[in-house]
Design a protein around this motif. Structure first.
Motif, PDB file in Angstrom:
ATOM      1  N   GLY A  38      34.905 -39.399  13.421  1.00 32.49           N
ATOM      2  CA  GLY A  38      34.838 -39.872  14.497  1.00 32.49           C
ATOM      3  C   GLY A  38      35.328 -38.154  15.113  1.00 32.49           C
ATOM      4  O   GLY A  38      34.550 -38.517  16.494  1.00 32.49           O
ATOM      5  N   ILE A  39      36.187 -37.268  14.675  1.00 34.87           N
ATOM      6  CA  ILE A  39      35.887 -36.251  15.032  1.00 34.87           C
ATOM      7  C   ILE A  39      35.163 -35.572  15.226  1.00 34.87           C
ATOM      8  O   ILE A  39      34.331 -34.843  16.600  1.00 34.87           O
ATOM      9  CB  ILE A  39      36.752 -35.300  15.220  1.00 34.87           C
ATOM     10  CG1 ILE A  39      38.292 -35.872  14.797  1.00 34.87           C
ATOM     11  CG2 ILE A  39      37.415 -33.725  15.863  1.00 34.87           C
ATOM     12  CD1 ILE A  39      39.664 -35.771  14.340  1.00 34.87           C
ATOM     13  N   GLY A  40      34.162 -35.380  13.997  1.00 32.07           N
ATOM     14  CA  GLY A  40      33.027 -34.434  13.927  1.00 32.07           C
ATOM     15  C   GLY A  40      31.176 -35.201  14.105  1.00 32.07           C
ATOM     16  O   GLY A  40      30.514 -34.497  14.973  1.00 32.07           O
ATOM     17  N   LYS A  41      31.581 -36.585  13.984  1.00 29.03           N
ATOM     18  CA  LYS A  41      30.210 -36.671  14.026  1.00 29.03           C
ATOM     19  C   LYS A  41      30.493 -37.790  15.141  1.00 29.03           C
ATOM     20  O   LYS A  41      29.716 -38.163  15.989  1.00 29.03           O
ATOM     21  CB  LYS A  41      30.175 -38.006  13.114  1.00 29.03           C
ATOM     22  CG  LYS A  41      29.910 -37.618  11.836  1.00 29.03           C
ATOM     23  CD  LYS A  41      27.954 -36.736  11.537  1.00 29.03           C
ATOM     24  CE  LYS A  41      28.046 -35.791  10.591  1.00 29.03           C
ATOM     25  NZ  LYS A  41      26.807 -35.116  10.300  1.00 29.03           N
ATOM     26  N   GLY A  42      31.422 -37.440  16.838  1.00 23.32           N
ATOM     27  CA  GLY A  42      31.713 -38.419  17.581  1.00 23.32           C
ATOM     28  C   GLY A  42      31.729 -39.900  17.722  1.00 23.32           C
ATOM     29  O   GLY A  42      30.593 -40.302  18.308  1.00 23.32           O
ATOM     30  N   LEU A  48      38.592 -44.861  16.696  1.00 27.58           N
ATOM     31  CA  LEU A  48      38.386 -44.616  15.820  1.00 27.58           C
ATOM     32  C   LEU A  48      39.735 -43.199  14.807  1.00 27.58           C
ATOM     33  O   LEU A  48      40.388 -43.670  13.466  1.00 27.58           O
ATOM     34  CB  LEU A  48      36.861 -43.571  14.773  1.00 27.58           C
ATOM     35  CG  LEU A  48      37.001 -43.951  12.959  1.00 27.58           C
ATOM     36  CD1 LEU A  48      36.441 -45.458  12.772  1.00 27.58           C
ATOM     37  CD2 LEU A  48      35.418 -43.251  13.080  1.00 27.58           C
ATOM     38  N   VAL A  49      39.929 -42.315  15.392  1.00 26.41           N
ATOM     39  CA  VAL A  49      41.054 -41.750  15.226  1.00 26.41           C
ATOM     40  C   VAL A  49      42.237 -41.816  15.434  1.00 26.41           C
ATOM     41  O   VAL A  49      43.184 -41.750  14.663  1.00 26.41           O
ATOM     42  CB  VAL A  49      40.608 -40.359  16.374  1.00 26.41           C
ATOM     43  CG1 VAL A  49      42.224 -39.525  16.296  1.00 26.41           C
ATOM     44  CG2 VAL A  49      39.257 -39.220  16.618  1.00 26.41           C
ATOM     45  N   PHE A  53      44.539 -41.898  11.901  1.00 26.38           N
ATOM     46  CA  PHE A  53      45.711 -41.465  11.477  1.00 26.38           C
ATOM     47  C   PHE A  53      47.120 -42.118  11.327  1.00 26.38           C
ATOM     48  O   PHE A  53      47.118 -42.190  10.536  1.00 26.38           O
ATOM     49  CB  PHE A  53      46.139 -40.796  12.752  1.00 26.38           C
ATOM     50  CG  PHE A  53      46.825 -39.879  12.802  1.00 26.38           C
ATOM     51  CD1 PHE A  53      46.139 -38.268  12.366  1.00 26.38           C
ATOM     52  CD2 PHE A  53      48.380 -39.689  12.830  1.00 26.38           C
ATOM     53  CE1 PHE A  53      47.314 -37.085  12.510  1.00 26.38           C
ATOM     54  CE2 PHE A  53      48.748 -38.428  12.394  1.00 26.38           C
ATOM     55  CZ  PHE A  53      48.453 -36.783  11.943  1.00 26.38           C
ATOM     56  N   GLY A  54      46.441 -43.321  11.486  1.00 22.94           N
ATOM     57  CA  GLY A  54      47.535 -44.846  11.699  1.00 22.94           C
ATOM     58  C   GLY A  54      47.133 -44.981   9.731  1.00 22.94           C
ATOM     59  O   GLY A  54      48.263 -45.216   8.258  1.00 22.94           O
ATOM     60  N   LEU A 274      47.082 -49.628  19.685  1.00 21.52           N
ATOM     61  CA  LEU A 274      46.174 -50.898  18.723  1.00 21.52           C
ATOM     62  C   LEU A 274      45.797 -49.851  17.377  1.00 21.52           C
ATOM     63  O   LEU A 274      45.728 -50.805  16.918  1.00 21.52           O
ATOM     64  CB  LEU A 274      45.427 -51.423  19.753  1.00 21.52           C
ATOM     65  CG  LEU A 274      44.516 -52.290  19.175  1.00 21.52           C
ATOM     66  CD1 LEU A 274      44.489 -53.687  18.147  1.00 21.52           C
ATOM     67  CD2 LEU A 274      43.166 -52.005  19.576  1.00 21.52           C
ATOM     68  N   GLY A 275      45.446 -48.581  17.688  1.00 20.05           N
ATOM     69  CA  GLY A 275      43.969 -48.040  16.463  1.00 20.05           C
ATOM     70  C   GLY A 275      45.320 -47.891  15.539  1.00 20.05           C
ATOM     71  O   GLY A 275      45.153 -48.310  14.521  1.00 20.05           O
ATOM     72  N   LEU A 276      46.706 -47.435  15.898  1.00 18.58           N
ATOM     73  CA  LEU A 276      46.981 -47.192  14.347  1.00 18.58           C
ATOM     74  C   LEU A 276      47.894 -48.408  14.441  1.00 18.58           C
ATOM     75  O   LEU A 276      48.327 -48.227  12.534  1.00 18.58           O
ATOM     76  CB  LEU A 276      48.291 -46.440  15.573  1.00 18.58           C
ATOM     77  CG  LEU A 276      48.723 -44.913  15.961  1.00 18.58           C
ATOM     78  CD1 LEU A 276      50.057 -44.867  16.919  1.00 18.58           C
ATOM     79  CD2 LEU A 276      48.709 -43.797  14.548  1.00 18.58           C
ATOM     80  N   SER A 277      47.825 -49.523  15.019  1.00 16.55           N
ATOM     81  CA  SER A 277      48.296 -50.846  13.993  1.00 16.55           C
ATOM     82  C   SER A 277      47.827 -51.032  13.124  1.00 16.55           C
ATOM     83  O   SER A 277      47.281 -51.368  11.797  1.00 16.55           O
ATOM     84  CB  SER A 277      48.438 -51.525  15.200  1.00 16.55           C
ATOM     85  OG  SER A 277      49.149 -51.995  15.854  1.00 16.55           O
ATOM     86  N   VAL A 278      46.180 -51.118  13.431  1.00 15.77           N
ATOM     87  CA  VAL A 278      45.008 -51.103  12.810  1.00 15.77           C
ATOM     88  C   VAL A 278      45.130 -50.579  11.583  1.00 15.77           C
ATOM     89  O   VAL A 278      44.949 -51.107  10.678  1.00 15.77           O
ATOM     90  CB  VAL A 278      44.073 -50.970  13.423  1.00 15.77           C
ATOM     91  CG1 VAL A 278      42.701 -52.202  12.523  1.00 15.77           C
ATOM     92  CG2 VAL A 278      43.974 -52.657  14.742  1.00 15.77           C
ATOM     93  N   GLY A 279      45.021 -48.802  11.814  1.00 19.04           N
ATOM     94  CA  GLY A 279      45.117 -48.699  10.683  1.00 19.04           C
ATOM     95  C   GLY A 279      45.947 -48.621   9.932  1.00 19.04           C
ATOM     96  O   GLY A 279      45.917 -48.538   8.293  1.00 19.04           O
ATOM     97  N   PHE A 280      47.409 -49.139  10.312  1.00 20.33           N
ATOM     98  CA  PHE A 280      48.680 -48.678   9.714  1.00 20.33           C
ATOM     99  C   PHE A 280      48.553 -50.103   8.848  1.00 20.33           C
ATOM    100  O   PHE A 280      49.086 -50.457   7.790  1.00 20.33           O
ATOM    101  CB  PHE A 280      49.971 -49.155  10.441  1.00 20.33           C
ATOM    102  CG  PHE A 280      50.785 -47.917   9.608  1.00 20.33           C
ATOM    103  CD1 PHE A 280      51.099 -46.927  10.252  1.00 20.33           C
ATOM    104  CD2 PHE A 280      51.757 -49.010   8.911  1.00 20.33           C
ATOM    105  CE1 PHE A 280      51.906 -46.543   9.209  1.00 20.33           C
ATOM    106  CE2 PHE A 280      52.735 -48.385   8.264  1.00 20.33           C
ATOM    107  CZ  PHE A 280      53.322 -47.007   8.684  1.00 20.33           C
ATOM    108  N   LYS A 281      47.768 -51.168   8.907  1.00 20.72           N
ATOM    109  CA  LYS A 281      47.837 -52.548   7.868  1.00 20.72           C
ATOM    110  C   LYS A 281      46.906 -52.107   6.737  1.00 20.72           C
ATOM    111  O   LYS A 281      46.434 -52.935   5.660  1.00 20.72           O
ATOM    112  CB  LYS A 281      47.123 -53.406   8.826  1.00 20.72           C
ATOM    113  CG  LYS A 281      47.827 -54.513   9.023  1.00 20.72           C
ATOM    114  CD  LYS A 281      49.179 -55.117   8.178  1.00 20.72           C
ATOM    115  CE  LYS A 281      50.790 -55.275   8.316  1.00 20.72           C
ATOM    116  NZ  LYS A 281      50.772 -55.795   7.536  1.00 20.72           N
TER     117      LYS A 281
END
Lengths: 385, 219
Positions: A38-42, A48-49, A53-54, A274-281
């Motif tokens: 996400g950060i390096g390749k954009g 994605l970030v 992180f989630g 939303l992103g955090l929750s998806v990652g958190f699962k």
């Protein structure tokens, strides 16, 4: 000295390091790789970030972030894990609907109104959803899970998340990550298939100008669609209803502030939880399975088949209209707005520098959004989500 | 999670489907999506038709659009105005003469381009005294409409001008990029259809254009 050793041992044994096993460590590495992408390749960083992180937070042991609420009636006090609270928006499919409102406020349905036949292209591009559903069944997924996996083929992140949250919650992270990855990969996935399924002549077709659509039509459209589609498939109400509300904000001309909030501030606010929750699962036990790999493979197949479905109907229209429709716009029937339309524009202009397909491709593109919401509503209805 | 209450589902969400059941579900699903969108298509056609009927009734005779079409020109222009516009031209000539103080007959109004090709008004050519035009001032396309042998490069879609990559007098080959438009957060190159010299550049960076607005004239 003895006291000092005791304190250190107690802290060490209670720390996360003691609770770390190799699977969790592997998940942490995957999360860091996703963060790098996400950060390096954009690579879709806005999504994605937070997702990565989630994932990172979810796999750090014993944080208690996902604890369910505990209420002590005697002292009127209680505790709850922070992420558990945020996750309720996914659990009850609130975030995808709000995101759809933002998408509605961003989308101009004018090209679709000017050329309503592009709705059929948007329907044809849902082929992948049903084909991938069958393939997932063959691979041994349960019917409801197979339905949720198939919806990846619509290339619509919020719809895929909503369907997964209703039909197969355990597969939600893999489905969401697959859906968003393929949306980001559209410019790489689609063009080879577009060249394969169309002739050079057909790709060079210039389409006639779209007629101008009056504001009245644009205002009536979201209202009529809501009444009509929601009456037919009530399960699409959270998606289509919000999409059309957002679009009404945009077109009615008296709610510019609401439209502006829906498409900028609000969509950003909702993307974070939303992103955090998806990652958190995406915890080691649910993510590091053979199923995840099959979902990623099935998602790609679904996506390719959807593109192919749109292109084939595009070819049929090319023949039926005796060369007035450029079949490339069919590939935009997958609902990633506006990425798929941009790809159609790029491929078309490469064939013929004076060819401008962007606006023509926006028609099937927004039709694809409605189409995949209908397909998702169908799946939810059939399997009782 | 899907509910296992038999009233809520059509097919059981967790029990394996038989092959015909699975195939039927897929085919039926695709048909449902097609039917929905086909019906929606009909709905859109009906909406458009109704709206057009209402619009047509509301303003039966739209304001004469021709007002903007003919452009005042100095006496040098030889072409005669089209017959059905002669009355309008006479009125306009009177108006121009009155406003600019130019004597009647020292100039002639003529429709210099085929009307459908250039709906926007051409500006007043530099006369001894720059005459203000009686027609509404042209907004998007201030350049002169192309004469014979000139090619007008028009905007293919609504968008904003992102870059102008040519200047007046520059010679260009067919396929050279003239203007870069920005629409849907994407840059779209508008290239020269023919080789020639850039006669006029109507596009300026940052302005919004609509379909068919003049961008560049090549001669």
């Amino acid at each position: 000295m003895e006291f000092f050793t005791r304190v250190i041992t107690a802290i060490a044994s209670g720390s996360g390091f003691a609770a770390l096993d190799w699977k969790t460590a592997l998940m942490l590495i995957i999360a860091c790789v996703l963060l790098y992408m996400g950060i390096g390749k954009g690579f879709e960083p806005l999504l994605l970030v937070p997702i990565a992180f989630g994932m990172l937070l979810a796999n750090l042991p014993i944080t208690g972030l996902f604890n369910e609420p505990v209420y002590d009636a005697a002292t009127h006090s209680g505790t709850v894990g922070f992420m558990w609270v945020l996750y309720q928006g996914v659990q009850y499919a609130i975030y995808p609907s709000i995101i759809f409102m933002g998408i509605g406020a961003m989308t101009d349905f004018g090209p679709l109104l000017a050329n309503p036949t592009s709705l059929l292209l948007g329907a044809a591009a849902q082929l992948g959803i049903f084909a991938a559903f069958l393939m997932a069944l063959v691979l041994g997924f349960k019917p409801a899970e197979a339905a949720a996996i198939g919806v990846i083929g619509g290339a619509d992140g919020p719809t895929a998340i909503l369907t997964a949250s209703k039909l197969a919650v355990e597969l939600l992270p893999a489905i969401a990550i697959a859906a968003y990855s393929y949306m980001a990969l559209i410019p790489m996935i689609q063009p080879p298939l577009m060249k394969l399924l169309t002739t050079k002549e057909a790709r060079q077709v210039k389409m006639s100008q779209l007629r101008k659509v009056s504001q009245t039509e644009k205002i009536i459209f979201p209202i009529a669609v809501t009444i009509f589609v929601v009456l037919l498939i009530p399960d699409t109400a959270p998606l289509i209803g919000m999409l059309m509300l957002g679009n009404l904000f945009r077109e009615c001309g008296v709610t510019e502030r609401l439209s502006d909030t829906a498409q900028n501030a609000l969509i950003n606010i909702v993307t974070i939880p939303l992103g955090l929750s998806v990652g958190f699962k995406a915890t080691a036990s649910s993510f590091l399975t053979f199923q995840t790999l099959s979902i990623i493979a099935l998602g790609l197949t679904a996506f390719l088949l959807s593109t192919a479905g749109g292109l084939i109907l595009g070819d049929v229209m090319y023949i039926l209209t005796k060369g007035k429709v450029n079949p490339l716009i069919g590939s935009a029937g997958v609902s990633a707005v506006p990425m798929a339309a941009r790809v159609a524009q790029n491929v078309g202009q490469k064939e013929n520098p004076s060819n401008f397909l962007l606006m023509h491709a926006m028609g099937p593109n927004v039709a694809g959004v409605i189409g995949s919401a209908c397909a998702a509503g169908f799946m939810i209805k059939v399997f009782g989500g | 999670m899907p509910s296992t209450d038999p009233n809520k589902y059509i097919l059981h969400p967790f029990e394996p489907l038989t092959i015909p059941e699975a195939l039927l579900t897929a085919v039926c699903g695709l048909l449902v999506v097609f039917m929905m969108l086909a019906m929606l298509m009909v709905v859109i056609y009906i909406i458009s038709w109704v709206v057009q009927q209402i619009d047509a009734k509301r303003k039966p005779a739209p304001a004469p659009a021709k007002k903007a079409a003919p452009a005042p020109k100095p006496a040098a222009a030889p072409a005669a105005p089209a017959v059905d516009e002669s009355e309008l031209v006479a009125v306009m000539m009177a108006a121009v003469a009155e406003e600019s103080g130019m004597p009647m007959g020292s100039f002639q109004i003529t429709n210099i381009a085929p009307a459908p090709a250039a709906p926007a008004a051409a500006p007043v050519a530099p006369a001894p005294a720059p005459a203000p035009t009686p027609a509404p001032a042209p907004v998007a396309a201030p350049a002169a409409a192309p004469a014979a042998g000139e090619t007008a490069v028009k905007s293919p879609m609504p968008g904003n001008i992102f870059k102008v990559e040519c200047s007046v007098g520059q010679s260009v080959n067919a396929g050279d990029v003239l203007v870069v438009l920005e629409a849907m957060k994407m840059e779209i190159e508008v290239s020269a259809p023919v080789a020639g010299t850039v006669k006029a550049v109507a596009a300026s960076v940052g302005t919004a254009v609509n379909t068919d607005d003049l961008l560049v004239t090549i001669g």
